[in-house]
Design an enzyme around this catalytic site. Sequence first.
Site, short mmCIF file in Angstrom:
data_model
loop_
_atom_site.label_atom_id
_atom_site.label_comp_id
_atom_site.label_asym_id
_atom_site.label_seq_id
_atom_site.Cartn_x
_atom_site.Cartn_y
_atom_site.Cartn_z
N SER A 287 -41.78 17.75 -13.30
CA SER A 287 -43.20 17.99 -13.00
C SER A 287 -44.07 16.93 -13.67
O SER A 287 -45.04 16.45 -13.09
CB SER A 287 -43.62 19.40 -13.44
OG SER A 287 -43.24 19.63 -14.78
N ASN B 196 -43.85 13.71 -11.51
CA ASN B 196 -44.08 13.75 -10.07
C ASN B 196 -45.25 14.61 -9.60
O ASN B 196 -45.77 14.38 -8.51
CB ASN B 196 -42.82 14.23 -9.34
CG ASN B 196 -41.64 13.32 -9.57
OD1 ASN B 196 -41.68 12.16 -9.20
ND2 ASN B 196 -40.60 13.82 -10.20
N TYR B 197 -45.66 15.59 -10.40
CA TYR B 197 -46.67 16.53 -9.91
C TYR B 197 -47.93 16.61 -10.78
O TYR B 197 -48.93 17.18 -10.34
CB TYR B 197 -46.07 17.94 -9.78
CG TYR B 197 -45.04 18.04 -8.69
CD1 TYR B 197 -45.42 18.09 -7.36
CD2 TYR B 197 -43.68 18.08 -8.98
CE1 TYR B 197 -44.48 18.17 -6.34
CE2 TYR B 197 -42.73 18.16 -7.98
CZ TYR B 197 -43.13 18.21 -6.66
OH TYR B 197 -42.20 18.28 -5.66
N LEU B 198 -47.87 16.09 -11.99
CA LEU B 198 -49.02 16.22 -12.90
C LEU B 198 -49.81 14.92 -12.94
O LEU B 198 -49.26 13.87 -13.28
CB LEU B 198 -48.54 16.56 -14.31
CG LEU B 198 -47.77 17.88 -14.45
CD1 LEU B 198 -47.31 18.07 -15.88
CD2 LEU B 198 -48.63 19.06 -14.01
#
Length: 578
Positions: A532, A535-537
Site C-alpha cells: 500500500s 502503490n496506493y498511498l
Amino acid sequence: YLLLWLLNRVAWAIQRLNASWLITKRYPEGIKWKFLEHKGPVFAPPYEPLPENVKFYYDGKVMKLSTKAEEVATFFAKMLDHEYTTKEIFRKNFFKDWRKEMTPEEKSTITNLSKCDFTHMSQYFKAQTEARKQMSKEEKQKIKDENERLLKEYGYCVMDNHKERIANFKIEPPGLFRGRGNHPKMGMLKRRIMPEDIIINCSKDSKIPPPPPGHKWKEVRHDNKVTWLVSWTENIQGSIKYIMLNPSSRIKGEKDWQKYETARRLKKCVDKIRNQYREDWKSKEMKVRQRAVALYFIDKLALRAGNEKEEGETADTVGCCSLRVEHIKLHPELDGQEYVVEFDFLGKDSIRYYNKVPVEKRVFKNLQLFMENKQPEDDLFDRLNTSILNKHLQDLMEGLTAKVFRTYNASITLQQQLKELTNRKSSKILSYNRANRAVAILCNHQRAPPKTFEKSMMNLQSKIDAKKEQLADARRELKSAKADAKVRRDEKSKKSVESKKKAVQRIEEQLMKLEVQATDREENKQIALSTSKLNYLDPRISVAWCKKWGIPIEKIYNKTQREKFAWAIDMAEEDFEF
C-alpha cells in the site's frame, strides 16, 4: 517573517502549477516519448552441470541425470529446507513438470518423487553459499566490478535526450514458481526466457539492440504510447512481464503524480457518486441495483473489480463483479451488529479475503434479492461484469476505475489515521505504521509470518529483559547517589546524581524503543505494509506528516523509495491535504 512565509507559499503554488503545466505541455495526449534507445536485456547465464562428485540418488542408488533433468532437479534441491517442498500441491506440480524435461529412460525409472534423494545436491549448494560468504575482499570486488560494468552498459537508456536508469534489466532465471498464498500452480517450472520470447520496444531512428549470436528477437516494436522497453510472456500464468524505467525516472514520476491527482479529483465528486449509488439501490432495473451494490463494496471495502477468466486458466480467484453466492453469508444480526455480510473468497494472488461487515439495510435487502433461487456456484451479480462497471465508472468521472477508488480510500484512510494517532506523547514511527496497517487491512494486503519470526521475537524479548535489568540497576545506583548526596552535600555528589539521572533516562529511552519495536513487529507480522505504501498511498501525505512532526524522511522511505517519490518530497508542505 510573514513576508518570507508568503513568498514560500507562492513559490510552492507556482511549482505545483508548473508541474501540471509541464506534463500537459510535454504530453498533451498523455505520456508519450519521441526517442527511445537501449541495449536490451541481460539474459540469465546458461546452466553449468554439477561436478561429478555431486550425486543424485533414486531409490537408494546413484543415478546420472541428463542436463535438462539435472537443471530442474537443482531447483528443487535448492529449496529442500523450505516449507514449500513439503506441500503436496508443490511436489505434485514440480514432479509433473520435471518429468517433461526427462529422457524416456529417466521417465521410465523415476516414477515416485518420494524415492528421490536430493540431499547431496542440497549440501553442495549450501557449501557454495557458505563459500561466497567467505570470499576474499579481492574476489568480492571482482564481482562488484562486473556488476558495475553490466549496469553501465545495460542499466541505462536514452529517452527524449535524457539518460534514464532502467529498473530491472536482467531477465529472471528459470526456477520453480512459488506464488502467494496457497497458489494452485506452486511448484511448476518457470522456463528459461530466450531471445525468441522477447519483444523489444524502441524508436525507429534508434540503434536496435542486437540479439545474442545465433538468436533473433520475437518482435521489434516502436510503440511510444507505452513506457516499457522489453516484454515477454511467462509460461505459468500467461502474464506479460516487462523491463521498465527505474521508479526515479522523470516519466515514472509524472505518471505517479497523475495517478494521485486522479484520486484527488475523485475526492471532489465522491459524495455525489455515493448519493447516486444509494439512489440506484432502489432502481426498478435489477442491473442498476447490482451495479450500485457492487460499487458500494468497491468504495467501502476497497475490493478489486475482478477480471473475467477462461475456465481453469488460473486459480479460482474472484473480484467484486465475479463474486458467487457461495462467497457470502447474510446475518440479520451477528455479534451485536445488524445486517452483517460475511465474505470468504480467494482474491488476487490466491490471498484469502475474509471479513464480516455491517452494511446498510437496503444493501442487505438487495443481496437477499440477488441470492433468491440461486445455487451456491451461481454469480451473485449475474447482470454485471467488469466491462459494464468500468463504462459506468467512466461516465461518473473521466479516468475513474476501481483502482482509483482503492487509491483514494487508502490515501484518505492514511491521512485520517495519522491525524488521530499522532500526538506529542506517541511514538511517531509506531503511529505511522499503525496508520499504514489500517490501510493494508482495508486493501487485504496480507503475508505469511516470516519463518524466523518466533526466533527474532525471542531475541528481541531477551534484549528487552536485559534492558529492564540494566534499568533496575541504574535506578538503584541513582537512589544510592541521591542518599549519598544528602549526607555529603558537596559538588562531586551532585554531579554524580545528575550523571546517574541521565543514565536512567538514556536506558528508559532505549527500553521504550525496543518495546515499540516488539509491538510493531507483533502487530505487523501478517500484514504487508510496503504494497500500500508504494502503490496506493499518495507519498505527499507521508512527506507532509514527516515535515510537521520533524521525522526524517529516511525513517519512512528507504533510498530506492526516496528516488521513486522524489517529486513528492520536493512538492509536499506540512499542511498538504489529499
